[in-house]
Scaffold this motif. Sequence first.
Motif, PDB file in Angstrom:
ATOM      1  N   LYS A   1       0.831  -1.194   0.000  1.00 29.47           N
ATOM      2  CA  LYS A   1       0.000   0.000   0.000  1.00 29.47           C
ATOM      3  C   LYS A   1       0.874   1.255   0.000  1.00 29.47           C
ATOM      4  O   LYS A   1       1.957   1.271   0.583  1.00 29.47           O
ATOM      5  CB  LYS A   1      -0.911   0.011   1.229  1.00 29.47           C
ATOM      6  CG  LYS A   1      -1.940  -1.100   1.245  1.00 29.47           C
ATOM      7  CD  LYS A   1      -2.819  -1.009   2.486  1.00 29.47           C
ATOM      8  CE  LYS A   1      -3.877  -2.102   2.482  1.00 29.47           C
ATOM      9  NZ  LYS A   1      -4.748  -2.034   3.684  1.00 29.47           N
ATOM     10  N   PRO A   2       0.395   2.324  -0.652  1.00 32.93           N
ATOM     11  CA  PRO A   2       1.197   3.554  -0.688  1.00 32.93           C
ATOM     12  C   PRO A   2       1.297   4.198   0.689  1.00 32.93           C
ATOM     13  O   PRO A   2       0.332   4.230   1.451  1.00 32.93           O
ATOM     14  CB  PRO A   2       0.426   4.439  -1.668  1.00 32.93           C
ATOM     15  CG  PRO A   2      -0.977   3.928  -1.633  1.00 32.93           C
ATOM     16  CD  PRO A   2      -0.874   2.457  -1.390  1.00 32.93           C
ATOM     17  N   VAL A   3       2.482   4.715   0.972  1.00 34.60           N
ATOM     18  CA  VAL A   3       2.710   5.437   2.221  1.00 34.60           C
ATOM     19  C   VAL A   3       2.454   6.926   2.021  1.00 34.60           C
ATOM     20  O   VAL A   3       1.962   7.613   2.909  1.00 34.60           O
ATOM     21  CB  VAL A   3       4.152   5.200   2.722  1.00 34.60           C
ATOM     22  CG1 VAL A   3       4.433   6.006   3.980  1.00 34.60           C
ATOM     23  CG2 VAL A   3       4.385   3.716   2.969  1.00 34.60           C
ATOM     24  N   ASN A   4       2.774   7.422   0.831  1.00 34.68           N
ATOM     25  CA  ASN A   4       2.617   8.846   0.541  1.00 34.68           C
ATOM     26  C   ASN A   4       2.128   9.009  -0.892  1.00 34.68           C
ATOM     27  O   ASN A   4       2.695   8.433  -1.825  1.00 34.68           O
ATOM     28  CB  ASN A   4       3.951   9.570   0.734  1.00 34.68           C
ATOM     29  CG  ASN A   4       3.829  11.070   0.547  1.00 34.68           C
ATOM     30  OD1 ASN A   4       2.725  11.610   0.499  1.00 34.68           O
ATOM     31  ND2 ASN A   4       4.964  11.747   0.438  1.00 34.68           N
ATOM     32  N   THR A   5       1.054   9.779  -1.073  1.00 38.09           N
ATOM     33  CA  THR A   5       0.522  10.097  -2.400  1.00 38.09           C
ATOM     34  C   THR A   5       0.337  11.605  -2.478  1.00 38.09           C
ATOM     35  O   THR A   5      -0.402  12.181  -1.674  1.00 38.09           O
ATOM     36  CB  THR A   5      -0.821   9.389  -2.647  1.00 38.09           C
ATOM     37  OG1 THR A   5      -0.650   7.977  -2.477  1.00 38.09           O
ATOM     38  CG2 THR A   5      -1.324   9.664  -4.055  1.00 38.09           C
ATOM     39  N   THR A   6       1.013  12.254  -3.446  1.00 32.83           N
ATOM     40  CA  THR A   6       1.041  13.714  -3.509  1.00 32.83           C
ATOM     41  C   THR A   6       0.886  14.185  -4.944  1.00 32.83           C
ATOM     42  O   THR A   6       1.379  13.544  -5.874  1.00 32.83           O
ATOM     43  CB  THR A   6       2.372  14.252  -2.946  1.00 32.83           C
ATOM     44  OG1 THR A   6       2.568  13.731  -1.631  1.00 32.83           O
ATOM     45  CG2 THR A   6       2.377  15.768  -2.893  1.00 32.83           C
ATOM     46  N   ILE A   7       0.199  15.341  -5.122  1.00 30.73           N
ATOM     47  CA  ILE A   7       0.137  16.022  -6.413  1.00 30.73           C
ATOM     48  C   ILE A   7       1.049  17.241  -6.343  1.00 30.73           C
ATOM     49  O   ILE A   7       0.955  18.056  -5.418  1.00 30.73           O
ATOM     50  CB  ILE A   7      -1.300  16.450  -6.755  1.00 30.73           C
ATOM     51  CG1 ILE A   7      -2.156  15.221  -7.054  1.00 30.73           C
ATOM     52  CG2 ILE A   7      -1.313  17.396  -7.953  1.00 30.73           C
ATOM     53  CD1 ILE A   7      -1.755  14.466  -8.314  1.00 30.73           C
ATOM     54  N   LEU A   8       1.947  17.362  -7.326  1.00 26.50           N
ATOM     55  CA  LEU A   8       2.878  18.484  -7.412  1.00 26.50           C
ATOM     56  C   LEU A   8       2.625  19.243  -8.708  1.00 26.50           C
ATOM     57  O   LEU A   8       2.046  18.709  -9.659  1.00 26.50           O
ATOM     58  CB  LEU A   8       4.325  17.982  -7.384  1.00 26.50           C
ATOM     59  CG  LEU A   8       4.723  17.080  -6.204  1.00 26.50           C
ATOM     60  CD1 LEU A   8       6.111  16.511  -6.431  1.00 26.50           C
ATOM     61  CD2 LEU A   8       4.662  17.855  -4.898  1.00 26.50           C
ATOM     62  N   ARG A   9       3.078  20.503  -8.740  1.00 26.02           N
ATOM     63  CA  ARG A   9       3.056  21.274  -9.983  1.00 26.02           C
ATOM     64  C   ARG A   9       4.486  21.622 -10.332  1.00 26.02           C
ATOM     65  O   ARG A   9       5.232  22.146  -9.496  1.00 26.02           O
ATOM     66  CB  ARG A   9       2.215  22.538  -9.836  1.00 26.02           C
ATOM     67  CG  ARG A   9       2.028  23.271 -11.163  1.00 26.02           C
ATOM     68  CD  ARG A   9       1.002  24.372 -11.077  1.00 26.02           C
ATOM     69  NE  ARG A   9       0.843  25.056 -12.353  1.00 26.02           N
ATOM     70  CZ  ARG A   9       0.011  26.061 -12.562  1.00 26.02           C
ATOM     71  NH1 ARG A   9      -0.752  26.502 -11.557  1.00 26.02           N
ATOM     72  NH2 ARG A   9      -0.075  26.626 -13.753  1.00 26.02           N
ATOM     73  N   LEU A  10       4.887  21.314 -11.565  1.00 30.47           N
ATOM     74  CA  LEU A  10       6.290  21.424 -11.941  1.00 30.47           C
ATOM     75  C   LEU A  10       6.677  22.811 -12.424  1.00 30.47           C
ATOM     76  O   LEU A  10       7.851  23.178 -12.356  1.00 30.47           O
ATOM     77  CB  LEU A  10       6.620  20.388 -13.023  1.00 30.47           C
ATOM     78  CG  LEU A  10       6.346  18.920 -12.644  1.00 30.47           C
ATOM     79  CD1 LEU A  10       6.753  18.005 -13.784  1.00 30.47           C
ATOM     80  CD2 LEU A  10       7.079  18.547 -11.363  1.00 30.47           C
TER      81      LEU A  10
END
Length: 410
Positions: free
Chosen positions: A258-267
Amino acid sequence: MIIHRMEMIVFVATILPCLCMGHSDTSVRLTTTHPVAEGGSLILSCSLTNDTSTHAVFYFKNRTAIGTVRRAGYSCQNGTTGQACNRRCSCTRDGSSFSMNISNVNRSWNKARVYCHTGHISVASNTTEITVTYGPEVDLVFANTTENTTNFHLKCTASGEPDQYTYRWRHTFGSTVIRVTFDNVTSSGSVSTLTIPKVTYQDMGTYKCKADNGHREGDDRGFLSVQGRPQVIEAQQRYVTEKDISRDINITFVSFPKPVNTTILRLDSALPPHSELYVSVSSVPVTMSFYNKNVSVDGYMVELHFSKFETKHQGRYQLYVWNMYAYYYNFDIAISVPQDDGDTLNSTRIALICVSSILAVVVVAVCGKLLGGKHKHWDTRIFSYSHVKKDDTRIQHVAETRQHSGRDNS
C-alpha cells in the motif's frame, strides 16, 4: 549316596539329549496382514512348528513389548490384562498359533520391525517390517518477493506411503483460475519445484501444490505477494478543459504494498490554493490482466477537483507515490481553444462570392452603356463559376467580358 548321584547323572545325561532333540526342529514364524491402510486393522500371527506353547509375546525390534496372547484352557486371553480377547486376539486350542489384532493403525507403525517368541525364550521368530499406507502430507514453502526477481522458486515437499508422487500446480487470484500448466516445473521423488524466470505483478496470487501417491491426495497452498513500483492504470498525459467551469481529473493506480505517501505536485509553478484545487485519494477496485485473465485488485484513485478552472491553472502537474519505491507520473492540463464552425465559415464565403458576382455584372453593364458606339458595341457576357468544397480547399470565381465588333444596322 554316591550310587544315587550316579543314577541322577545318568538320568539327566539320557534325558537332556532327548529334550534338545525334541526342540531342535521347532520354529516360530511371524506373519502379518500388511500392507495396511492407515486407520485399518493389522493382524500379527505367531505360529510354532513341532511344538506348542501356552503363550506368545509380540515385540518391536527394539524389544519393546507390543502385547501377549495367552492360552487359558479352551479360551484365549490378553496376557497383559487377563481379559478375554474379544476379537482382539486369538489362539488355537493346541497352543500352536497365537494372533493379535491391532485396530486403527496409524502411520507411526510404518517401517516398524516386529517379531514374536513363545514360551521357549530361546526360540524367536523372523523379523517383519510393517507397511502402513497413507496419503501424503504436503508442505509448500516460498517467501514473498519483489518485482523483477529472477529464477524465483516455490518448493513443494511430500511425505507419505508409498513415497512416489504425481504433482499438480495451480495458480489462482481470488476466485479466478490464472494457470494450471507451467513451463518451469521439475519434480523428483518427494520434491517438486516451480520456477518463475522473472517475477511480475501477474505472478501474485494463491499457489496450490497437490501430490498424489496412488493411495490418497494431499495438498498445501500459500499466497505469493509481489512488491514493486506503483503503476498508473487509467490516466491521460494531457487533459483539455474549458475555461471557467468546474473540472474533475481522475488518475487510477495500483500499489503493492500500500502507498505510504501520495502527492500532487506542480512542476512549472506553485499549486493553486486549497480553495481552488482540492485533492483526494480513495480506494477503488481496479481490473488488471494476469496472464490474459482479468482480475479485480485493490487500487487507488487520485481526484483533482478545480472549483473553477482558470487560465492560471494551466500547466504541468505530477503524481508522486511512495510505497517502498518512488514513482512519478507527469501530465498537462490546458484550456481548449474555440474554433470557427466550418458550415458557418463556408456560408459566409459563399455569400461574399455571390455579392462580388452581382457587383461584377453591374459594373460590366454600366461600362457597356457608357462605351457603346455607332459602329461597335460591347457584348457583355458573364461567365461565372463558383465552387466551395466542404474542407475549404478550393473557392473559385470567374467573371469574363468579351468585346465584339459589329456593324450598325441603321
